[in-house]
Design a protein around this motif. Sequence first.
Motif, PDB file in Angstrom:
ATOM      1  N   TYR A  47      44.079  44.907  44.875  1.00  0.00           N
ATOM      2  CA  TYR A  47      43.106  43.850  44.738  1.00  0.00           C
ATOM      3  C   TYR A  47      44.442  42.903  43.924  1.00  0.00           C
ATOM      4  CZ  TYR A  47      39.438  44.442  47.215  1.00  0.00           C
ATOM      5  OH  TYR A  47      39.135  44.238  49.221  1.00  0.00           O
ATOM      6  N   ILE A  48      45.676  44.033  42.920  1.00  0.00           N
ATOM      7  CA  ILE A  48      46.310  43.009  41.873  1.00  0.00           C
ATOM      8  C   ILE A  48      47.636  42.463  42.976  1.00  0.00           C
ATOM      9  CG2 ILE A  48      47.579  43.856  40.809  1.00  0.00           C
ATOM     10  CD1 ILE A  48      46.084  45.973  39.342  1.00  0.00           C
ATOM     11  N   LYS A  49      47.862  42.801  44.112  1.00  0.00           N
ATOM     12  CA  LYS A  49      48.977  42.795  44.522  1.00  0.00           C
ATOM     13  C   LYS A  49      48.550  41.672  45.634  1.00  0.00           C
ATOM     14  CE  LYS A  49      51.440  44.062  49.208  1.00  0.00           C
ATOM     15  NZ  LYS A  49      51.644  44.653  50.120  1.00  0.00           N
ATOM     16  N   GLU A  50      47.218  41.624  45.528  1.00  0.00           N
ATOM     17  CA  GLU A  50      46.522  39.986  46.336  1.00  0.00           C
ATOM     18  C   GLU A  50      46.014  39.256  45.844  1.00  0.00           C
ATOM     19  OE1 GLU A  50      42.117  38.949  48.606  1.00  0.00           O
ATOM     20  OE2 GLU A  50      43.200  40.817  49.207  1.00  0.00           O
ATOM     21  N   ALA A  51      46.158  39.152  44.261  1.00  0.00           N
ATOM     22  CA  ALA A  51      45.805  38.506  43.381  1.00  0.00           C
ATOM     23  C   ALA A  51      47.257  37.427  43.151  1.00  0.00           C
ATOM     24  CB  ALA A  51      44.950  38.928  42.593  1.00  0.00           C
ATOM     25  N   ILE A  52      48.158  38.765  42.989  1.00  0.00           N
ATOM     26  CA  ILE A  52      49.212  37.682  42.204  1.00  0.00           C
ATOM     27  C   ILE A  52      49.783  37.060  43.505  1.00  0.00           C
ATOM     28  CG2 ILE A  52      51.556  38.210  42.110  1.00  0.00           C
ATOM     29  CD1 ILE A  52      50.784  40.969  40.370  1.00  0.00           C
ATOM     30  N   TYR A  53      49.542  37.061  44.863  1.00  0.00           N
ATOM     31  CA  TYR A  53      50.925  36.533  46.011  1.00  0.00           C
ATOM     32  C   TYR A  53      49.943  35.520  45.937  1.00  0.00           C
ATOM     33  CZ  TYR A  53      53.978  40.081  47.138  1.00  0.00           C
ATOM     34  OH  TYR A  53      55.504  41.021  46.808  1.00  0.00           O
ATOM     35  N   LYS A  54      48.115  35.090  46.286  1.00  0.00           N
ATOM     36  CA  LYS A  54      47.245  34.784  46.840  1.00  0.00           C
ATOM     37  C   LYS A  54      47.142  33.460  46.107  1.00  0.00           C
ATOM     38  CE  LYS A  54      44.785  35.996  50.818  1.00  0.00           C
ATOM     39  NZ  LYS A  54      44.240  36.783  51.924  1.00  0.00           N
ATOM     40  N   GLY A  55      47.117  33.926  44.598  1.00  0.00           N
ATOM     41  CA  GLY A  55      47.043  33.345  43.385  1.00  0.00           C
ATOM     42  C   GLY A  55      48.279  32.420  42.870  1.00  0.00           C
ATOM     43  N   SER A  56      49.277  33.341  43.025  1.00  0.00           N
ATOM     44  CA  SER A  56      50.574  32.349  42.886  1.00  0.00           C
ATOM     45  C   SER A  56      50.750  30.850  44.171  1.00  0.00           C
ATOM     46  CB  SER A  56      52.173  33.151  43.403  1.00  0.00           C
ATOM     47  OG  SER A  56      52.119  33.063  44.832  1.00  0.00           O
ATOM     48  N   GLU A  57      49.931  30.676  44.770  1.00  0.00           N
ATOM     49  CA  GLU A  57      49.770  29.382  45.850  1.00  0.00           C
ATOM     50  C   GLU A  57      48.629  28.181  45.352  1.00  0.00           C
ATOM     51  OE1 GLU A  57      49.479  31.913  49.660  1.00  0.00           O
ATOM     52  OE2 GLU A  57      51.462  32.384  49.669  1.00  0.00           O
ATOM     53  N   MET A  58      47.384  29.120  44.603  1.00  0.00           N
ATOM     54  CA  MET A  58      47.028  27.910  44.491  1.00  0.00           C
ATOM     55  C   MET A  58      47.218  27.759  42.380  1.00  0.00           C
ATOM     56  SD  MET A  58      43.391  30.781  44.175  1.00  0.00           S
ATOM     57  CE  MET A  58      43.265  32.006  46.082  1.00  0.00           C
TER      58      MET A  58
END
Length: 174
Positions: free
Chosen positions: A123-134
């Motif tokens: 979920y750290i990986k997911e937060a960084i990648y998806k969050g960078s698009e928000m």
Amino acid sequence: ATPARAIAAMNKITIALLHGYTVGTGLLMSLACDIRIAAEGARLGVSEVRLGFMAGSGGTQRLPRLVGIPKALEICLSGELYDAAECYRIGLVNQLVPYDQLIPAGEKMAASFLKGAPLALRYIKEAIYKGSEMTLEQGLRYESDLQSMVMQTEDAKEGPRAFVEKRSADWKGR
């Protein structure tokens, strides 16, 4: 899905070890990985333009996110090869090591990640990648939602218990 998309979509952490000539598709596949470690003397580049076509496999999308638009344009438009030391300097690779230390460096980094709880890593990986698009505000909400989920896991209880008991955590991935 292309191989690069399949790599990027993995919920496990991926590490690319780069040496020699990492050009074209080889470099594009490494861009889909989370971490890149290069051996000193490696040469990296996106040479497709010199063959009459453009980089695919996410090269024109992932590269600017790593090194910025001006440098990505330079790399993709020139087709030039860049020394691993320059690639490290601009943030294209995470580490630069002597060739004989390439595999040990990858193993050491992987081992450091494996000390973390599997769901937290995911979920750290997911937060960084998806969050960078928000937007920042959306990213902060997304991070908070993921953090709430992780805090409900067995591993989130095991970590502090192991710390207090001065032992390595026994992660279950749930």
